[in-house]
Design a protein around this motif. Structure first.
Motif, PDB file in Angstrom:
ATOM      1  N   SER A 135       0.853  -1.192   0.000  1.00 48.18           N
ATOM      2  CA  SER A 135       0.000   0.000   0.000  1.00 48.18           C
ATOM      3  C   SER A 135       0.890   1.244   0.000  1.00 48.18           C
ATOM      4  CB  SER A 135      -0.899   0.010   1.233  1.00 48.18           C
ATOM      5  OG  SER A 135      -0.128   0.204   2.414  1.00 48.18           O
ATOM      6  N   GLY A 136       0.280   2.393  -0.283  1.00 48.63           N
ATOM      7  CA  GLY A 136       1.046   3.644  -0.271  1.00 48.63           C
ATOM      8  C   GLY A 136       1.662   3.918   1.088  1.00 48.63           C
ATOM      9  N   GLY A 137       0.908   3.643   2.151  1.00 46.92           N
ATOM     10  CA  GLY A 137       1.426   3.864   3.498  1.00 46.92           C
ATOM     11  C   GLY A 137       2.569   2.932   3.835  1.00 46.92           C
ATOM     12  N   GLU A 138       2.485   1.671   3.387  1.00 50.64           N
ATOM     13  CA  GLU A 138       3.568   0.725   3.624  1.00 50.64           C
ATOM     14  C   GLU A 138       4.822   1.143   2.871  1.00 50.64           C
ATOM     15  OE1 GLU A 138       1.333  -3.527   4.537  1.00 50.64           O
ATOM     16  OE2 GLU A 138       1.551  -2.876   2.450  1.00 50.64           O
ATOM     17  N   LYS A 139       4.663   1.599   1.642  1.00 46.80           N
ATOM     18  CA  LYS A 139       5.822   2.061   0.867  1.00 46.80           C
ATOM     19  C   LYS A 139       6.509   3.232   1.575  1.00 46.80           C
ATOM     20  CE  LYS A 139       4.128   0.673  -3.713  1.00 46.80           C
ATOM     21  NZ  LYS A 139       3.649   1.137  -5.032  1.00 46.80           N
ATOM     22  N   GLN A 140       5.713   4.137   2.128  1.00 45.25           N
ATOM     23  CA  GLN A 140       6.292   5.288   2.803  1.00 45.25           C
ATOM     24  C   GLN A 140       7.081   4.871   4.035  1.00 45.25           C
ATOM     25  OE1 GLN A 140       5.929   8.963   1.826  1.00 45.25           O
ATOM     26  NE2 GLN A 140       7.812   8.407   2.852  1.00 45.25           N
ATOM     27  N   ARG A 141       6.529   3.938   4.804  1.00 45.29           N
ATOM     28  CA  ARG A 141       7.226   3.483   6.010  1.00 45.29           C
ATOM     29  C   ARG A 141       8.468   2.661   5.669  1.00 45.29           C
ATOM     30  NH1 ARG A 141       2.714   0.633   9.301  1.00 45.29           N
ATOM     31  NH2 ARG A 141       1.712   0.524   7.247  1.00 45.29           N
ATOM     32  N   ILE A 142       8.402   1.841   4.618  1.00 41.59           N
ATOM     33  CA  ILE A 142       9.585   1.090   4.211  1.00 41.59           C
ATOM     34  C   ILE A 142      10.684   2.046   3.749  1.00 41.59           C
ATOM     35  CG2 ILE A 142      10.501  -0.544   2.516  1.00 41.59           C
ATOM     36  CD1 ILE A 142       8.796  -1.806   4.768  1.00 41.59           C
ATOM     37  N   SER A 143      10.312   3.080   3.028  1.00 39.83           N
ATOM     38  CA  SER A 143      11.286   4.077   2.586  1.00 39.83           C
ATOM     39  C   SER A 143      11.972   4.736   3.776  1.00 39.83           C
ATOM     40  CB  SER A 143      10.590   5.135   1.721  1.00 39.83           C
ATOM     41  OG  SER A 143      11.484   6.155   1.351  1.00 39.83           O
ATOM     42  N   LEU A 144      11.200   5.071   4.798  1.00 37.34           N
ATOM     43  CA  LEU A 144      11.779   5.702   5.981  1.00 37.34           C
ATOM     44  C   LEU A 144      12.632   4.707   6.758  1.00 37.34           C
ATOM     45  CD1 LEU A 144      12.054   8.186   7.711  1.00 37.34           C
ATOM     46  CD2 LEU A 144       9.848   7.674   8.768  1.00 37.34           C
ATOM     47  N   MET A 145      12.173   3.460   6.862  1.00 37.36           N
ATOM     48  CA  MET A 145      12.984   2.438   7.522  1.00 37.36           C
ATOM     49  C   MET A 145      14.325   2.266   6.824  1.00 37.36           C
ATOM     50  SD  MET A 145      10.108  -0.478   8.332  1.00 37.36           S
ATOM     51  CE  MET A 145      11.347  -1.738   8.647  1.00 37.36           C
ATOM     52  N   ARG A 146      14.305   2.262   5.498  1.00 35.49           N
ATOM     53  CA  ARG A 146      15.548   2.137   4.728  1.00 35.49           C
ATOM     54  C   ARG A 146      16.503   3.279   5.070  1.00 35.49           C
ATOM     55  NH1 ARG A 146      14.360   2.409  -1.406  1.00 35.49           N
ATOM     56  NH2 ARG A 146      14.218   4.629  -0.902  1.00 35.49           N
ATOM     57  N   THR A 147      15.962   4.471   5.186  1.00 28.83           N
ATOM     58  CA  THR A 147      16.775   5.638   5.530  1.00 28.83           C
ATOM     59  C   THR A 147      17.388   5.504   6.918  1.00 28.83           C
ATOM     60  OG1 THR A 147      15.383   7.066   4.162  1.00 28.83           O
ATOM     61  CG2 THR A 147      16.712   8.153   5.839  1.00 28.83           C
ATOM     62  N   LEU A 148      16.683   4.850   7.833  1.00 34.15           N
ATOM     63  CA  LEU A 148      17.103   4.797   9.231  1.00 34.15           C
ATOM     64  C   LEU A 148      17.890   3.550   9.593  1.00 34.15           C
ATOM     65  CD1 LEU A 148      13.905   6.225  10.977  1.00 34.15           C
ATOM     66  CD2 LEU A 148      15.999   7.431  10.312  1.00 34.15           C
ATOM     67  N   MET A 149      18.216   2.700   8.618  1.00 33.61           N
ATOM     68  CA  MET A 149      19.017   1.527   8.922  1.00 33.61           C
ATOM     69  C   MET A 149      20.369   1.922   9.516  1.00 33.61           C
ATOM     70  SD  MET A 149      17.612  -1.364   8.608  1.00 33.61           S
ATOM     71  CE  MET A 149      15.860  -1.545   8.318  1.00 33.61           C
ATOM     72  N   HIS A 150      20.867   3.054   9.084  1.00 35.91           N
ATOM     73  CA  HIS A 150      22.035   3.654   9.718  1.00 35.91           C
ATOM     74  C   HIS A 150      21.644   5.061  10.150  1.00 35.91           C
ATOM     75  CE1 HIS A 150      24.018   0.353   7.584  1.00 35.91           C
ATOM     76  NE2 HIS A 150      24.996   0.480   8.463  1.00 35.91           N
ATOM     77  N   THR A 151      21.835   5.357  11.413  1.00 34.19           N
ATOM     78  CA  THR A 151      21.377   6.631  11.968  1.00 34.19           C
ATOM     79  C   THR A 151      22.206   7.781  11.404  1.00 34.19           C
ATOM     80  OG1 THR A 151      20.754   5.513  14.016  1.00 34.19           O
ATOM     81  CG2 THR A 151      20.906   7.913  14.078  1.00 34.19           C
ATOM     82  N   PRO A 152      21.562   8.753  10.743  1.00 30.84           N
ATOM     83  CA  PRO A 152      22.304   9.886  10.176  1.00 30.84           C
ATOM     84  C   PRO A 152      22.554  10.964  11.224  1.00 30.84           C
ATOM     85  CG  PRO A 152      19.977  10.103   9.681  1.00 30.84           C
ATOM     86  CD  PRO A 152      20.113   8.808  10.433  1.00 30.84           C
ATOM     87  N   ASP A 153      23.409  11.911  10.887  1.00 29.81           N
ATOM     88  CA  ASP A 153      23.582  13.101  11.734  1.00 29.81           C
ATOM     89  C   ASP A 153      22.406  14.054  11.540  1.00 29.81           C
ATOM     90  OD1 ASP A 153      25.986  12.248  12.753  1.00 29.81           O
ATOM     91  OD2 ASP A 153      27.207  13.362  11.326  1.00 29.81           O
ATOM     92  N   VAL A 154      21.951  14.153  10.287  1.00 30.64           N
ATOM     93  CA  VAL A 154      20.843  15.044   9.939  1.00 30.64           C
ATOM     94  C   VAL A 154      19.829  14.232   9.136  1.00 30.64           C
ATOM     95  CG1 VAL A 154      20.141  17.182   8.782  1.00 30.64           C
ATOM     96  CG2 VAL A 154      22.428  17.010   9.818  1.00 30.64           C
ATOM     97  N   LEU A 155      18.564  14.342   9.517  1.00 28.71           N
ATOM     98  CA  LEU A 155      17.489  13.628   8.831  1.00 28.71           C
ATOM     99  C   LEU A 155      16.567  14.643   8.176  1.00 28.71           C
ATOM    100  CD1 LEU A 155      16.013  10.973   8.188  1.00 28.71           C
ATOM    101  CD2 LEU A 155      14.835  11.189  10.398  1.00 28.71           C
ATOM    102  N   LEU A 156      16.460  14.551   6.849  1.00 29.16           N
ATOM    103  CA  LEU A 156      15.618  15.437   6.057  1.00 29.16           C
ATOM    104  C   LEU A 156      14.345  14.688   5.675  1.00 29.16           C
ATOM    105  CD1 LEU A 156      18.422  16.665   3.603  1.00 29.16           C
ATOM    106  CD2 LEU A 156      17.793  17.690   5.809  1.00 29.16           C
TER     107      LEU A 156
END
Length: 218
Positions: A135-156
């Motif tokens: 679903s669109g909501g699942e895609k959005q959360r997977i995208s964010l999870m992918r971004t957070l697999m390694h914790t960044p200094d700055v999150l946009l």
């Protein structure tokens, strides 16, 4: 010390001015929301932060060093950008969640994947799911999870809860707040006025490509 600094930044697209004379400083650990009408330059501002695009004039600094002096790939590991419209690739959810480890030549951390799956309250059998079935909501959360697999200094974050229901929006807000409490600097575009005040300590107001206000909320 500022973690991000814009100094007299302009961005033009052909004859159209998108951003004009943008000046501000963001300190490490700030939680900044970005508001303004559609077309005011908010997404362009975020893309400039990690050098996805370059300013037409002016300078942008990350940790007091011009971002043009960084290797772009290394910079984007430190300053991560999650788009409003998620761009998933490969065939499965696992293809996406394993990607951050592969580009770092690191072993896939299944504990981290399961941890984020739990935090985002994603169904347990989703890892082998084909992305075309999400679903669109699942895609959005997977995208964010992918971004957070390694914790960044700055999150946009660019309108990352726009396709989520109230419950999942709250989950994402709480996860981002926890990251901020642990020292991650947040810049979050939102059209939700309540969300723009909920956890932020500062708010950028853009209008017609100009910075109208950098408001200290708390």
């Amino acid at each position: 010390m500022s973690i991000l600094k814009f100094n007299k930044v302009n961005f033009t697209d052909g004859e159209k001015t998108i951003l004009k004379d943008i000046n501000f400083e963001i300190k490490k650990g700030d939680y900044v929301t970005i508001v303004g009408p559609s077309g005011s330059g908010k997404s362009t501002l975020l893309k400039l932060c990690n050098n996805l695009i370059s300013p037409s004039d002016g300078s942008i600094y990350y940790n007091d060093k011009n971002i043009t002096e960084y290797n772009p790939v290394d910079l984007r590991k430190d300053i991560s950008y999650c788009l409003q419209i998620p761009h998933l690739f490969g065939e499965t959810v696992m293809d996406n969640l394993s990607f951050p480890f592969k580009i770092r030549n690191a072993k896939i951390n299944m504990d981290k994947i399961h941890e984020l799956t739990y935090k985002f309250k994603i169904r347990k059998n989703i890892l082998d799911e084909k992305i075309i079935n999400l679903s669109g909501g699942e895609k959005q959360r997977i995208s964010l999870m992918r971004t957070l697999m390694h914790t960044p200094d700055v999150l946009l974050l660019d309108e990352v809860t726009s396709s989520l229901d109230v419950e999942n929006t709250s989950i994402v807000e709480d996860i981002v707040k926890d990251l901020n409490d642990k020292g991650v600097t947040i810049l979050w575009i939102t059209h939700d006025m309540e969300q723009s005040f909920k956890y932020a300590n500062k708010r950028i107001n853009l209008n017609s490509g100009e910075l109208k206000e950098l408001e200290v909320i708390k």
